[in-house]
Design a protein around this motif. Structure first.
Motif, mmCIF file in Angstrom:
data_model
loop_
_atom_site.group_PDB
_atom_site.id
_atom_site.type_symbol
_atom_site.label_atom_id
_atom_site.label_comp_id
_atom_site.label_asym_id
_atom_site.label_seq_id
_atom_site.Cartn_x
_atom_site.Cartn_y
_atom_site.Cartn_z
ATOM 1 N N ARG A 81 1.052 -8.368 -1.576
ATOM 2 C CA ARG A 81 -0.342 -7.997 -1.201
ATOM 3 C C ARG A 81 -0.595 -6.688 -2.242
ATOM 4 O O ARG A 81 0.196 -5.743 -2.518
ATOM 5 C CB ARG A 81 -0.613 -7.703 0.244
ATOM 6 N N VAL A 82 -1.790 -6.194 -2.133
ATOM 7 C CA VAL A 82 -2.477 -5.557 -2.844
ATOM 8 C C VAL A 82 -2.591 -3.965 -1.884
ATOM 9 O O VAL A 82 -2.637 -4.027 -1.010
ATOM 10 C CB VAL A 82 -3.775 -5.462 -3.453
ATOM 11 N N VAL A 83 -1.859 -2.915 -2.780
ATOM 12 C CA VAL A 83 -1.391 -1.823 -1.955
ATOM 13 C C VAL A 83 -2.324 -0.696 -2.658
ATOM 14 O O VAL A 83 -2.590 0.520 -2.138
ATOM 15 C CB VAL A 83 -0.049 -1.211 -2.386
ATOM 16 N N ALA A 101 -15.633 -5.117 -2.492
ATOM 17 C CA ALA A 101 -14.838 -6.475 -2.538
ATOM 18 C C ALA A 101 -13.442 -5.708 -1.644
ATOM 19 O O ALA A 101 -12.890 -6.758 -0.965
ATOM 20 C CB ALA A 101 -14.019 -6.362 -4.120
ATOM 21 N N THR A 102 -13.217 -4.757 -1.370
ATOM 22 C CA THR A 102 -12.253 -4.123 -0.414
ATOM 23 C C THR A 102 -12.829 -4.104 1.059
ATOM 24 O O THR A 102 -11.944 -3.995 1.766
ATOM 25 C CB THR A 102 -11.629 -2.739 -0.850
ATOM 26 N N SER A 103 -13.995 -3.879 1.095
ATOM 27 C CA SER A 103 -14.421 -3.571 2.557
ATOM 28 C C SER A 103 -15.828 -4.575 2.529
ATOM 29 O O SER A 103 -17.051 -4.260 2.451
ATOM 30 C CB SER A 103 -15.118 -2.392 2.788
ATOM 31 N N PRO A 104 -15.507 -6.090 2.867
ATOM 32 C CA PRO A 104 -16.759 -6.865 2.825
ATOM 33 C C PRO A 104 -17.838 -6.714 3.808
ATOM 34 O O PRO A 104 -19.145 -7.073 3.559
ATOM 35 C CB PRO A 104 -16.025 -8.215 3.422
ATOM 36 N N ALA A 105 -17.374 -5.866 4.684
ATOM 37 C CA ALA A 105 -18.637 -5.442 5.670
ATOM 38 C C ALA A 105 -19.634 -4.460 5.165
ATOM 39 O O ALA A 105 -20.860 -4.125 5.626
ATOM 40 C CB ALA A 105 -17.969 -4.894 7.041
ATOM 41 N N LEU A 106 -19.141 -3.902 3.975
ATOM 42 C CA LEU A 106 -19.814 -2.909 3.429
ATOM 43 C C LEU A 106 -21.022 -3.393 2.594
ATOM 44 O O LEU A 106 -20.801 -4.223 1.688
ATOM 45 C CB LEU A 106 -18.987 -2.023 2.523
ATOM 46 N N THR A 107 -22.273 -3.105 2.875
ATOM 47 C CA THR A 107 -23.491 -3.816 2.252
ATOM 48 C C THR A 107 -23.595 -3.143 1.060
ATOM 49 O O THR A 107 -22.840 -2.026 0.755
ATOM 50 C CB THR A 107 -24.980 -3.563 3.021
ATOM 51 N N LYS A 108 -24.602 -3.816 -0.182
ATOM 52 C CA LYS A 108 -24.559 -3.126 -1.347
ATOM 53 C C LYS A 108 -25.286 -1.912 -1.078
ATOM 54 O O LYS A 108 -24.894 -0.757 -1.970
ATOM 55 C CB LYS A 108 -25.544 -4.145 -1.897
ATOM 56 N N ASP A 109 -26.315 -1.636 -0.291
ATOM 57 C CA ASP A 109 -26.807 -0.267 -0.225
ATOM 58 C C ASP A 109 -25.935 0.714 0.313
ATOM 59 O O ASP A 109 -26.101 1.951 -0.073
ATOM 60 C CB ASP A 109 -28.207 -0.387 1.026
ATOM 61 N N LYS A 110 -24.884 0.288 1.332
ATOM 62 C CA LYS A 110 -24.005 1.431 1.780
ATOM 63 C C LYS A 110 -23.037 1.652 0.846
ATOM 64 O O LYS A 110 -22.510 2.721 0.534
ATOM 65 C CB LYS A 110 -23.317 0.777 3.028
ATOM 66 N N ALA A 111 -22.675 0.867 0.020
ATOM 67 C CA ALA A 111 -21.588 0.876 -1.169
ATOM 68 C C ALA A 111 -22.254 1.895 -2.034
ATOM 69 O O ALA A 111 -21.605 2.915 -2.664
ATOM 70 C CB ALA A 111 -21.152 -0.460 -1.777
ATOM 71 N N VAL A 168 7.994 -7.496 11.172
ATOM 72 C CA VAL A 168 8.561 -6.329 10.430
ATOM 73 C C VAL A 168 7.336 -5.717 9.626
ATOM 74 O O VAL A 168 6.433 -6.447 8.826
ATOM 75 C CB VAL A 168 9.685 -6.688 9.594
ATOM 76 N N LYS A 169 7.090 -4.429 10.144
ATOM 77 C CA LYS A 169 5.642 -3.758 9.564
ATOM 78 C C LYS A 169 6.124 -3.558 8.139
ATOM 79 O O LYS A 169 7.269 -2.944 7.714
ATOM 80 C CB LYS A 169 5.651 -2.588 10.275
ATOM 81 N N PRO A 170 5.291 -3.799 7.179
ATOM 82 C CA PRO A 170 5.547 -3.256 5.717
ATOM 83 C C PRO A 170 5.933 -1.853 5.400
ATOM 84 O O PRO A 170 5.445 -1.004 6.576
ATOM 85 C CB PRO A 170 4.088 -3.768 4.991
ATOM 86 N N ALA A 171 6.501 -1.598 4.319
ATOM 87 C CA ALA A 171 6.853 -0.189 4.346
ATOM 88 C C ALA A 171 5.718 0.771 4.079
ATOM 89 O O ALA A 171 5.850 2.129 4.177
ATOM 90 C CB ALA A 171 7.990 0.075 3.019
ATOM 91 N N GLU A 172 4.739 0.375 3.460
ATOM 92 C CA GLU A 172 3.489 1.222 2.936
ATOM 93 C C GLU A 172 2.339 0.249 3.469
ATOM 94 O O GLU A 172 2.347 -0.734 3.677
ATOM 95 C CB GLU A 172 3.594 1.488 1.748
ATOM 96 N N PRO A 173 1.150 1.192 3.627
ATOM 97 C CA PRO A 173 0.122 0.441 3.911
ATOM 98 C C PRO A 173 -0.355 -0.490 2.950
ATOM 99 O O PRO A 173 -0.247 -0.131 1.615
ATOM 100 C CB PRO A 173 -0.998 1.358 4.064
ATOM 101 N N GLU A 174 -0.865 -1.674 3.431
ATOM 102 C CA GLU A 174 -1.452 -2.597 2.212
ATOM 103 C C GLU A 174 -2.704 -3.408 2.699
ATOM 104 O O GLU A 174 -3.086 -3.453 4.023
ATOM 105 C CB GLU A 174 -0.170 -3.777 1.970
ATOM 106 N N PHE A 175 -3.417 -3.936 1.832
ATOM 107 C CA PHE A 175 -4.458 -4.629 2.195
ATOM 108 C C PHE A 175 -4.227 -6.084 2.552
ATOM 109 O O PHE A 175 -2.998 -6.555 2.414
ATOM 110 C CB PHE A 175 -5.572 -4.989 0.837
ATOM 111 N N ALA A 176 -5.332 -6.850 3.229
ATOM 112 C CA ALA A 176 -4.788 -7.976 3.989
ATOM 113 C C ALA A 176 -5.011 -9.204 2.686
ATOM 114 O O ALA A 176 -5.041 -10.324 2.960
ATOM 115 C CB ALA A 176 -5.861 -8.329 5.018
ATOM 116 N N PHE A 177 -4.947 -9.023 1.573
ATOM 117 C CA PHE A 177 -5.194 -9.993 0.341
ATOM 118 C C PHE A 177 -4.251 -9.596 -0.780
ATOM 119 O O PHE A 177 -3.720 -8.528 -0.903
ATOM 120 C CB PHE A 177 -6.700 -9.961 0.041
ATOM 121 N N ASP A 178 -4.010 -10.777 -1.431
ATOM 122 C CA ASP A 178 -3.203 -10.718 -2.331
ATOM 123 C C ASP A 178 -3.801 -10.433 -3.685
ATOM 124 O O ASP A 178 -4.998 -10.184 -3.556
ATOM 125 C CB ASP A 178 -2.144 -11.764 -2.525
ATOM 126 N N ALA A 179 -3.072 -10.509 -4.803
ATOM 127 C CA ALA A 179 -4.062 -10.277 -6.195
ATOM 128 C C ALA A 179 -4.942 -11.164 -6.509
ATOM 129 O O ALA A 179 -6.244 -10.655 -6.822
ATOM 130 C CB ALA A 179 -2.876 -10.056 -7.285
#
Length: 184
Positions: free
Chosen positions: A98-100, A128-138, A33-44
């Motif tokens: 999961r974190v929303v 922290a929310t986009s691990p593929a994002l480098t320090k320079d890009k962030a 069942v798909k969650p009711a709202e979008p959520e991150f793939a990680f918990d708190a």
């Protein structure tokens, strides 16, 4: 002609007489069942660990010491207030845990606000929310949005979508800066 009309009428009656199944199809146990709202793939706790690792990478002393979930009306949440007065609040789904949403807030409280602190905290949250994002890009992401929010010709809330994450920066004269991350 009469025969054709009668044949068409008979076909229509036959088609109308067939039962229509309005019930939803049966779901197999392998379907989720798909969650009711979008959520991150990680918990708190996983977010706190990713945040702390990102802060360490940046050489910053911001840390989420302990995740204590508070039960809210719509979402559960946890809040961390840092030594600088900045705060971080993460909304947590009651259904999945999961974190929303994540909101970093820099309040002015009548004192001059250190804009650099919210920039650093925003970069840590983005990493922290986009691990593929480098320090320079962030850093580039946050700086562009900060400049856009300070511009008189800016849209009300600068936002970007990166790696299925929506980042929004708000700048209210009475409240301060809000950096928000949510799943897109």
């Amino acid at each position: 002609m009469k025969r054709i009309a009668c044949a068409l009428f008979a076909l229509c009656l036959a088609a109308c007489g067939q039962a229509v199944d309005n019930n939803p199809p049966e779901m197999s146990t392998s379907q989720q069942v798909k969650p009711a709202e979008p959520e991150f793939a990680f918990d708190a706790q996983q977010f706190a660990d990713a945040f702390n690792a990102a802060a360490k990478t940046y050489g910053q002393s911001f840390r989420i010491a302990k995740v204590e979930i508070t039960h809210g009306a719509v979402h559960d949440y946890f809040r961390q207030v840092f030594f600088t007065g900045l705060s971080l609040t993460a909304g947590v789904s009651k259904e999945t845990g999961r974190v929303v949403s994540i909101t970093a807030l820099a309040e002015e409280n009548g004192e001059p606000m250190d804009k650099q602190e919210i920039i650093i905290l925003s970069e840590i949250v983005a990493t922290a929310t986009s691990p593929a994002l480098t320090k320079d890009k962030a850093a580039k992401l946050v700086m562009e949005m900060m400049q856009e929010s300070d511009s008189r010709n800016a849209a009300p809330f600068p936002q970007r979508f990166i790696d299925d994450v929506r980042y929004v920066l708000r700048n209210d004269s009475g409240i301060g800066y809000w950096w928000m991350a949510s799943p897109a």
